[in-house]
Design a protein around this motif. Structure first.
Motif, PDB file in Angstrom:
ATOM      1  N   UNK A   1       0.827  -1.208   0.000  1.00 24.97           N
ATOM      2  CA  UNK A   1       0.000   0.000   0.000  1.00 24.97           C
ATOM      3  C   UNK A   1       0.865   1.264   0.000  1.00 24.97           C
ATOM      4  N   UNK A   2       1.958   1.211  -0.769  1.00 23.63           N
ATOM      5  CA  UNK A   2       2.865   2.353  -0.815  1.00 23.63           C
ATOM      6  C   UNK A   2       2.603   3.200  -2.065  1.00 23.63           C
ATOM      7  N   UNK A   3       3.633   3.572  -2.801  1.00 24.65           N
ATOM      8  CA  UNK A   3       3.503   4.516  -3.902  1.00 24.65           C
ATOM      9  C   UNK A   3       4.671   4.374  -4.863  1.00 24.65           C
ATOM     10  N   UNK A   4       4.553   5.006  -6.015  1.00 21.67           N
ATOM     11  CA  UNK A   4       5.665   5.145  -6.954  1.00 21.67           C
ATOM     12  C   UNK A   4       6.195   6.574  -6.835  1.00 21.67           C
ATOM     13  N   UNK A   5       7.505   6.718  -6.738  1.00 20.21           N
ATOM     14  CA  UNK A   5       8.092   8.046  -6.573  1.00 20.21           C
ATOM     15  C   UNK A   5       9.215   8.249  -7.585  1.00 20.21           C
ATOM     16  N   UNK A   6       9.216   9.398  -8.221  1.00 19.65           N
ATOM     17  CA  UNK A   6      10.301   9.781  -9.096  1.00 19.65           C
ATOM     18  C   UNK A   6      11.253  10.713  -8.354  1.00 19.65           C
ATOM     19  N   UNK A   7      12.538  10.389  -8.371  1.00 18.55           N
ATOM     20  CA  UNK A   7      13.574  11.228  -7.758  1.00 18.55           C
ATOM     21  C   UNK A   7      14.470  11.773  -8.869  1.00 18.55           C
ATOM     22  N   UNK A   8      14.954  12.984  -8.718  1.00 15.64           N
ATOM     23  CA  UNK A   8      15.809  13.558  -9.759  1.00 15.64           C
ATOM     24  C   UNK A   8      16.794  14.568  -9.176  1.00 15.64           C
ATOM     25  N   UNK A   9      17.916  14.720  -9.880  1.00 21.01           N
ATOM     26  CA  UNK A   9      18.857  15.777  -9.552  1.00 21.01           C
ATOM     27  C   UNK A   9      18.306  17.111 -10.058  1.00 21.01           C
ATOM     28  N   UNK A  10      18.896  18.174  -9.610  1.00 23.04           N
ATOM     29  CA  UNK A  10      18.461  19.516 -10.001  1.00 23.04           C
ATOM     30  C   UNK A  10      18.442  19.661 -11.521  1.00 23.04           C
ATOM     31  N   UNK A  11      17.316  20.087 -12.062  1.00 24.93           N
ATOM     32  CA  UNK A  11      17.183  20.313 -13.493  1.00 24.93           C
ATOM     33  C   UNK A  11      16.983  19.063 -14.326  1.00 24.93           C
ATOM     34  N   UNK A  12      16.842  17.889 -13.691  1.00 22.66           N
ATOM     35  CA  UNK A  12      16.722  16.630 -14.433  1.00 22.66           C
ATOM     36  C   UNK A  12      15.360  15.947 -14.238  1.00 22.66           C
ATOM     37  N   UNK A  13      14.420  16.627 -13.646  1.00 26.80           N
ATOM     38  CA  UNK A  13      13.097  16.036 -13.428  1.00 26.80           C
ATOM     39  C   UNK A  13      12.399  15.793 -14.765  1.00 26.80           C
ATOM     40  N   UNK A  14      11.607  14.728 -14.821  1.00 23.69           N
ATOM     41  CA  UNK A  14      10.842  14.418 -16.020  1.00 23.69           C
ATOM     42  C   UNK A  14       9.544  15.208 -16.053  1.00 23.69           C
ATOM     43  N   UNK A  15       9.500  16.259 -16.856  1.00 24.67           N
ATOM     44  CA  UNK A  15       8.323  17.137 -16.884  1.00 24.67           C
ATOM     45  C   UNK A  15       7.080  16.373 -17.323  1.00 24.67           C
ATOM     46  N   UNK A  16       7.227  15.534 -18.342  1.00 26.86           N
ATOM     47  CA  UNK A  16       6.073  14.779 -18.842  1.00 26.86           C
ATOM     48  C   UNK A  16       5.491  13.883 -17.744  1.00 26.86           C
ATOM     49  N   UNK A  17       6.350  13.295 -16.914  1.00 26.38           N
ATOM     50  CA  UNK A  17       5.870  12.444 -15.824  1.00 26.38           C
ATOM     51  C   UNK A  17       4.933  13.203 -14.898  1.00 26.38           C
ATOM     52  N   UNK A  18       5.273  14.447 -14.601  1.00 21.91           N
ATOM     53  CA  UNK A  18       4.410  15.263 -13.744  1.00 21.91           C
ATOM     54  C   UNK A  18       3.097  15.553 -14.453  1.00 21.91           C
TER      55      UNK A  18
END
Length: 483
Positions: A411-428
């Motif tokens: 019963x947890x979650x999926x989490x995306x982690x990223x370094x500064x400036x490397x986040x996946x915009x489409x994922x959000x």
């Protein structure tokens, strides 16, 4: 099977989701009098253990548990607010009977951060957001902080997008080297369907041309080629697809161009060079786990060593934004296995890490595996989640997006982690549903987001053969949606 009876046809989805969250290893059915009558007429009688009976009236609701106790709650909210009131009451009843609390409380949706985002957009304070999560939804402090931090980060990342006159584009390539044990996505073994690929690309390009006409005058913010496994295409096929894409759409405004390379057994230097030459800014090289025994059991042909080689090859080709996916709760994996996977990923130092909690999908081979081996083979805990989180932090990453799924391990979650400036915009974007996403290819779903927040969808058929045959119908659906 666990059976829950309710005297009125309402809240069945939420009842099912909450009971399933407390009893993940059991099949759950919610039965209304009407459904029970239909089943009786059809002569269908499934063996089931009745776990609860819910009686709803205008004044109150009573939940009676078999062999336990009954609890009654008198309504305090008007009719239109009783769904949430019921969920609070029912969650507390289940929590008392089972003797445990859930990390996400009574939240049954897949987008908990959307609640925090909406509140922050409306001017709510941090204290108000925490109160709603903890007191109204019984979410733990740890998960509340996670949702709040991610919502803050998402708002900052999305601040440069064009909501009113912009959109993002998704292109689905529904072919894979093989079908993984846990997968329920639209995918077909490339070895069997290789003779259809050229015709499929022809159709996607035709859909591109018509979509470009439909979206003329709109600003394209992000492009994502997913699947399946896009890199099952040959280098010349990838080149043809992306050349056509750039001919049809204006890439001068594109902030992120992602191709999900995914599986190491589909990655070659020639393919990576095609992607890099065409300006792909972000790719994924996904191990899921670095344990060889698990890779074999889940149907991943590539070894951990091949994944490492593919990652290093991508670096050699010049990619400076590489994501890696892992899955927690895979069959037979323990905390030591997760730690070993994280240690190897830390040595590679990707730019982002997506941590999935295994979700048991009806359409996956995993359900049959569970029937044969038992649910206790799938173990995900606070400790394994923490191992992944600490590994991401060690690599200089912060959480930037989150979503949940039905039947998720622990019963947890999926989490995306990223370094500064490397986040996946489409994922959000795909999670928060704040911008129109136009989707091309078999099994893809287009979502049009209107200025008032309303969302309308049109989907493409999943079967490759039907997609090719009914392409004009798929295009006409888009025309109607954006008329």
């Amino acid at each position: 099977m666990l059976l829950v009876k309710i005297n009125e046809p309402k809240w069945e989805y939420d009842i099912h989701s909450l009971v399933k969250a407390f009893y993940p290893e059991r099949t759950v059915k919610v039965m209304t009098p009407e459904r029970e009558e239909v089943m009786r007429e059809k002569g269908v009688c499934e063996p089931a253990q009745e776990v609860a009976e819910i009686t709803v009236s205008a004044e109150e609701v009573t939940v009676s548990f078999s062999g336990a106790h009954s609890q009654t709650h008198r309504w305090t909210e008007p009719e239109d607010g009783r769904k949430n009131e019921f969920k609070r009451f029912f969650y507390q009843c289940l929590s008392k009977v089972c003797g445990k609390e859930l990390p996400w409380g009574n939240l049954t949706g897949i987008r908990p951060t959307k609640i925090a985002m909406g509140m922050l957009d409306d001017g709510a304070s941090k204290e108000e957001v925490f109160r709603v999560f903890e007191q109204e939804h019984f979410v733990s402090r740890e998960k509340t902080e996670l949702a709040y931090d991610i919502a803050q980060r998402e708002r900052q990342i999305l601040s440069t997008l064009h909501y009113k006159d912009g959109y993002s584009l998704y292109i689905g390539i529904p072919f894979c080297p093989s079908t993984c044990l846990y997968c329920s996505f639209t995918s077909y073994p490339i070895g069997v369907h290789r003779d259809r690929v050229e015709r499929y690309i022809d159709c996607v390009i035709e859909e591109m041309k018509e979509t470009a006409r439909i979206m003329e005058g709109k600003i394209l913010d992000t492009v994502y080629i997913g699947g399946g496994t896009p890199t099952t295409l040959l280098p010349q096929q990838l080149d043809r697809l992306i050349c056509a894409l750039k001919e049809q759409f204006d890439f001068s405004t594109v902030q992120e161009f992602t191709v999900e390379a995914g599986r190491a057994d589909s990655i070659t230097r020639e393919k990576l060079e095609v992607l890099y030459r065409h300006g792909v800014s972000r790719i994924s090289v996904n191990p899921q786990t670095m344990k060889e025994e698990t890779l074999r059991s889940i149907g991943r042909a590539a070894t951990a060593a091949q994944t490492i080689d593919a990652y290093q090859l991508a670096r050699e080709c010049g990619f400076d934004n590489i994501n890696m996916d892992i899955i927690l709760g895979l069959p037979g994996e323990k905390e030591t296995d997760v730690q070993a996977t994280i240690d190897k990923i830390c040595e590679l130092a990707p730019d982002s890490l997506t941590v999935h909690s295994l979700a048991v999908k009806r359409a996956s081979k995993l359900r049959q595996f569970i029937e044969e081996n038992g649910m206790d083979m799938l173990v995900n805990t606070d400790a394994t989640m923490r191992i992944a989180s600490e590994g991401a932090s060690q690599m200089g990453m912060v959480p930037y997006y989150l979503y949940r799924q039905k039947n998720m391990s622990g019963n947890f979650e999926n989490v995306g982690y990223a370094k500064e400036g490397k986040a996946g915009i489409y994922n959000i974007l795909i999670m928060e549903e704040v911008q129109t996403i136009v989707a091309l290819g078999a099994g893809s779903i287009t979502k049009r987001v209107f200025p008032d927040g309303r969302i309308e969808r049109c989907d493409n058929v999943k079967d490759v053969g039907l997609y090719i045959e009914k392409l004009p119908e798929m295009i006409e659906r888009k025309r109607e949606l954006f008329a």
